[in-house]
Design a protein around this motif. Structure first.
Motif, PDB file in Angstrom:
ATOM      1  N   ASN A  99       0.816  -1.215   0.000  1.00  0.00           N
ATOM      2  CA  ASN A  99       0.000   0.000   0.000  1.00  0.00           C
ATOM      3  C   ASN A  99       0.849   1.264   0.000  1.00  0.00           C
ATOM      4  OD1 ASN A  99      -2.131  -1.757   0.222  1.00  0.00           O
ATOM      5  ND2 ASN A  99      -2.745  -1.142   2.279  1.00  0.00           N
ATOM      6  N   SER A 100       1.982   1.197   0.675  1.00  0.00           N
ATOM      7  CA  SER A 100       2.842   2.376   0.792  1.00  0.00           C
ATOM      8  C   SER A 100       3.785   2.538  -0.391  1.00  0.00           C
ATOM      9  CB  SER A 100       3.655   2.293   2.094  1.00  0.00           C
ATOM     10  OG  SER A 100       4.603   1.227   2.023  1.00  0.00           O
ATOM     11  N   GLY A 101       3.732   1.604  -1.338  1.00  0.00           N
ATOM     12  CA  GLY A 101       4.590   1.686  -2.509  1.00  0.00           C
ATOM     13  C   GLY A 101       5.789   0.770  -2.471  1.00  0.00           C
ATOM     14  N   ASP A 102       5.982   0.046  -1.371  1.00  0.00           N
ATOM     15  CA  ASP A 102       7.105  -0.890  -1.255  1.00  0.00           C
ATOM     16  C   ASP A 102       6.616  -2.277  -1.668  1.00  0.00           C
ATOM     17  OD1 ASP A 102       9.291  -2.423  -0.623  1.00  0.00           O
ATOM     18  OD2 ASP A 102       9.148  -2.139   1.552  1.00  0.00           O
ATOM     19  N   THR A 103       6.813  -2.615  -2.933  1.00  0.00           N
ATOM     20  CA  THR A 103       6.321  -3.894  -3.438  1.00  0.00           C
ATOM     21  C   THR A 103       7.294  -5.049  -3.200  1.00  0.00           C
ATOM     22  OG1 THR A 103       7.245  -3.413  -5.631  1.00  0.00           O
ATOM     23  CG2 THR A 103       4.950  -2.765  -5.232  1.00  0.00           C
ATOM     24  N   GLY A 104       8.462  -4.758  -2.639  1.00  0.00           N
ATOM     25  CA  GLY A 104       9.480  -5.797  -2.443  1.00  0.00           C
ATOM     26  C   GLY A 104       8.986  -7.009  -1.677  1.00  0.00           C
ATOM     27  N   PRO A 105       8.419  -6.832  -0.469  1.00  0.00           N
ATOM     28  CA  PRO A 105       7.927  -8.002   0.269  1.00  0.00           C
ATOM     29  C   PRO A 105       6.855  -8.776  -0.487  1.00  0.00           C
ATOM     30  CG  PRO A 105       8.110  -6.104   1.731  1.00  0.00           C
ATOM     31  CD  PRO A 105       8.305  -5.599   0.336  1.00  0.00           C
ATOM     32  N   GLY A 106       5.965  -8.064  -1.173  1.00  0.00           N
ATOM     33  CA  GLY A 106       4.922  -8.736  -1.941  1.00  0.00           C
ATOM     34  C   GLY A 106       5.481  -9.530  -3.104  1.00  0.00           C
ATOM     35  N   LEU A 107       6.483  -8.985  -3.780  1.00  0.00           N
ATOM     36  CA  LEU A 107       7.090  -9.696  -4.904  1.00  0.00           C
ATOM     37  C   LEU A 107       7.828 -10.947  -4.432  1.00  0.00           C
ATOM     38  CD1 LEU A 107       8.404  -6.692  -7.039  1.00  0.00           C
ATOM     39  CD2 LEU A 107       6.365  -8.103  -7.429  1.00  0.00           C
ATOM     40  N   LYS A 108       8.375 -10.894  -3.231  1.00  0.00           N
ATOM     41  CA  LYS A 108       9.007 -12.098  -2.669  1.00  0.00           C
ATOM     42  C   LYS A 108       7.968 -13.184  -2.421  1.00  0.00           C
ATOM     43  CE  LYS A 108      12.940  -9.785  -0.476  1.00  0.00           C
ATOM     44  NZ  LYS A 108      13.601  -9.420   0.809  1.00  0.00           N
ATOM     45  N   VAL A 109       6.796 -12.782  -1.940  1.00  0.00           N
ATOM     46  CA  VAL A 109       5.707 -13.746  -1.755  1.00  0.00           C
ATOM     47  C   VAL A 109       5.318 -14.344  -3.097  1.00  0.00           C
ATOM     48  CG1 VAL A 109       3.268 -13.996  -1.120  1.00  0.00           C
ATOM     49  CG2 VAL A 109       4.819 -12.703   0.361  1.00  0.00           C
ATOM     50  N   TRP A 110       5.199 -13.515  -4.113  1.00  0.00           N
ATOM     51  CA  TRP A 110       4.852 -14.003  -5.443  1.00  0.00           C
ATOM     52  C   TRP A 110       5.899 -14.978  -5.981  1.00  0.00           C
ATOM     53  CZ3 TRP A 110       0.683 -14.346  -8.242  1.00  0.00           C
ATOM     54  CH2 TRP A 110      -0.395 -13.490  -7.984  1.00  0.00           C
ATOM     55  N   GLN A 111       7.159 -14.723  -5.682  1.00  0.00           N
ATOM     56  CA  GLN A 111       8.193 -15.642  -6.151  1.00  0.00           C
ATOM     57  C   GLN A 111       8.054 -17.000  -5.475  1.00  0.00           C
ATOM     58  OE1 GLN A 111      10.383 -14.934  -8.694  1.00  0.00           O
ATOM     59  NE2 GLN A 111      10.656 -17.133  -8.549  1.00  0.00           N
ATOM     60  N   ARG A 112       7.718 -16.986  -4.195  1.00  0.00           N
ATOM     61  CA  ARG A 112       7.512 -18.264  -3.496  1.00  0.00           C
ATOM     62  C   ARG A 112       6.269 -18.976  -4.035  1.00  0.00           C
ATOM     63  NH1 ARG A 112       9.552 -15.176   0.981  1.00  0.00           N
ATOM     64  NH2 ARG A 112       7.473 -14.623   1.712  1.00  0.00           N
ATOM     65  N   LEU A 113       5.232 -18.213  -4.362  1.00  0.00           N
ATOM     66  CA  LEU A 113       4.046 -18.822  -4.961  1.00  0.00           C
ATOM     67  C   LEU A 113       4.382 -19.459  -6.307  1.00  0.00           C
ATOM     68  CD1 LEU A 113       1.396 -16.045  -4.177  1.00  0.00           C
ATOM     69  CD2 LEU A 113       1.412 -18.373  -3.246  1.00  0.00           C
ATOM     70  N   ALA A 114       5.222 -18.776  -7.080  1.00  0.00           N
ATOM     71  CA  ALA A 114       5.629 -19.331  -8.376  1.00  0.00           C
ATOM     72  C   ALA A 114       6.374 -20.650  -8.194  1.00  0.00           C
ATOM     73  CB  ALA A 114       6.506 -18.321  -9.120  1.00  0.00           C
ATOM     74  N   GLU A 115       7.150 -20.740  -7.137  1.00  0.00           N
ATOM     75  CA  GLU A 115       7.901 -21.972  -6.882  1.00  0.00           C
ATOM     76  C   GLU A 115       6.990 -23.132  -6.525  1.00  0.00           C
ATOM     77  OE1 GLU A 115      10.584 -20.705  -3.858  1.00  0.00           O
ATOM     78  OE2 GLU A 115      11.803 -19.487  -5.230  1.00  0.00           O
ATOM     79  N   THR A 116       5.795 -22.827  -6.021  1.00  0.00           N
ATOM     80  CA  THR A 116       4.822 -23.894  -5.743  1.00  0.00           C
ATOM     81  C   THR A 116       3.974 -24.229  -6.970  1.00  0.00           C
ATOM     82  OG1 THR A 116       3.007 -22.440  -5.038  1.00  0.00           O
ATOM     83  CG2 THR A 116       4.636 -23.062  -3.357  1.00  0.00           C
ATOM     84  N   GLY A 117       4.116 -23.437  -8.034  1.00  0.00           N
ATOM     85  CA  GLY A 117       3.389 -23.700  -9.263  1.00  0.00           C
ATOM     86  C   GLY A 117       2.164 -22.848  -9.485  1.00  0.00           C
ATOM     87  N   VAL A 118       1.867 -21.918  -8.580  1.00  0.00           N
ATOM     88  CA  VAL A 118       0.641 -21.131  -8.692  1.00  0.00           C
ATOM     89  C   VAL A 118       0.627 -20.305  -9.978  1.00  0.00           C
ATOM     90  CG1 VAL A 118      -0.670 -19.214  -7.685  1.00  0.00           C
ATOM     91  CG2 VAL A 118       0.172 -21.065  -6.226  1.00  0.00           C
TER      92      VAL A 118
END
Length: 324
Positions: A33-52
């Motif tokens: 929300n504050s413009g820092d997408t770094g933590p969210g993109l890390k979550v997305w990378q972990r989701l990609a590793e699970t195949g999502v």
């Protein structure tokens, strides 16, 4: 038609739930929300590793080659945890479009890139284009790479909306199938959001006391929570049935998707209203985690087709069937 999920679906859902539970999603969402997408993109990378990210991408492009049922299972969990970013666009719509016009771009999505899509009239703005690696614009049946304009705010602070202009044309494709996937995934997100709102409200009602009693013991509170539980459970078979229709290429797939989108949207919206009523005004303050789920429901109820659009599709399908 069998609506129950099998053990592989349940295990997949559990693995996504465990991953996101460990990720401190309220902190991730507030950073986004504050413009820092770094933590969210890390979550997305972990989701990609699970195949999502690669669920609907063919194995030859490094995806899982899964189907709409797997999509619903995964995206419901993303909804439960209010994952920020272009969820529907990355996991559902972009893979469907790229498979037809630019399959060479699919591998990047499967590996964790984010994509966003604008498609007038039902999705006129691209969500979180600033965080996406790929911006697509659909104009009729034409798919183009897009250039994002100036951001506009949404009621959900984790959704920034961007107008898009066409750049390089990629090709043409019938858009209805991609739209149906977008609406189906949105319905799954709403179902997950509604479930979290119900669970958190039940927990709050068991702890909050008035007149020396937990407010969850009051009959009026019980009735409100029961109505939400019934609405969510009644929407679930419509959601799973729509996923099966899409998977099997049923001629009623579009109608079934629209019915699911309306039911899940109505149930989630009811869950949000009851959650706010039970929590009181504190639930809508930015300091309270509940607000992160409330505002996302409000934004998604009209995403990938408003309730009126989807009700009209159901009515048109039923009238067409009656006429034939």
């Amino acid at each position: 038609m069998r609506f129950a999920l099998d053990s592989s679906h349940e295990d997949f859902a559990s693995s996504i739930d465990a991953l996101l539970t460990k990720s401190d999603m309220p902190a991730v969402i507030r950073a986004w929300n504050s413009g820092d997408t770094g933590p969210g993109l890390k979550v997305w990378q972990r989701l990609a590793e699970t195949g999502v990210n690669g669920l609907l991408i063919a194995e030859e492009h490094d995806g899982l080659g899964a189907d709409a049922v797997d999509l619903v299972v995964a995206v419901e969990q993303l909804g439960r945890h209010a994952v920020p970013g272009p969820v529907v666009e990355t996991v559902a719509v972009a893979p469907a479009l790229l498979s037809a016009v630019a399959p060479e771009r699919l591998a990047a999505l499967a590996e964790g890139s984010l994509a966003t899509v604008a498609a007038t009239p039902h999705a006129p703005f691209a969500v979180d284009a600033d965080a996406a690696d790929l911006v697509l614009l659909v104009d009729g049946d034409t798919v183009s790479l897009g250039t994002a304009g100036e951001a506009r705010n949404s009621v959900d602070q984790s959704r920034r909306l961007y107008p898009v202009t066409a750049a390089e044309q990629l090709g043409t494709v019938g858009f209805e199938a991609a739209f149906d996937l977008g609406a189906l995934a949105t319905a799954a997100q709403l179902q997950g959001l509604g479930r979290t709102l119900l669970d958190s409200t039940v927990e709050y009602a068991q702890q909050r006391k008035q007149f020396g009693r937990a407010i969850g013991s009051f009959q009026a509170i019980k009735h409100h929570l029961a109505e939400v539980a019934v609405a969510l459970e009644m929407a679930r078979p419509l959601l799973h049935g729509a996923a099966l229709s899409v998977r099997d290429g049923s001629p009623t797939a579009s109608r079934d998707v629209s019915a699911a989108q309306v039911a899940c949207g109505d149930a989630a919206y009811l869950a949000a209203r009851v959650a706010l009523q039970v929590h009181g005004a504190i639930g809508y303050t930015q300091e309270h985690d509940l607000s992160l789920w409330l505002t996302k429901v409000r934004a998604l109820v009209t995403a990938w087709g408003t309730p009126d659009v989807h009700r009209a599709r159901v009515v048109a399908s039923l009238e067409s069937g009656a006429a034939s």
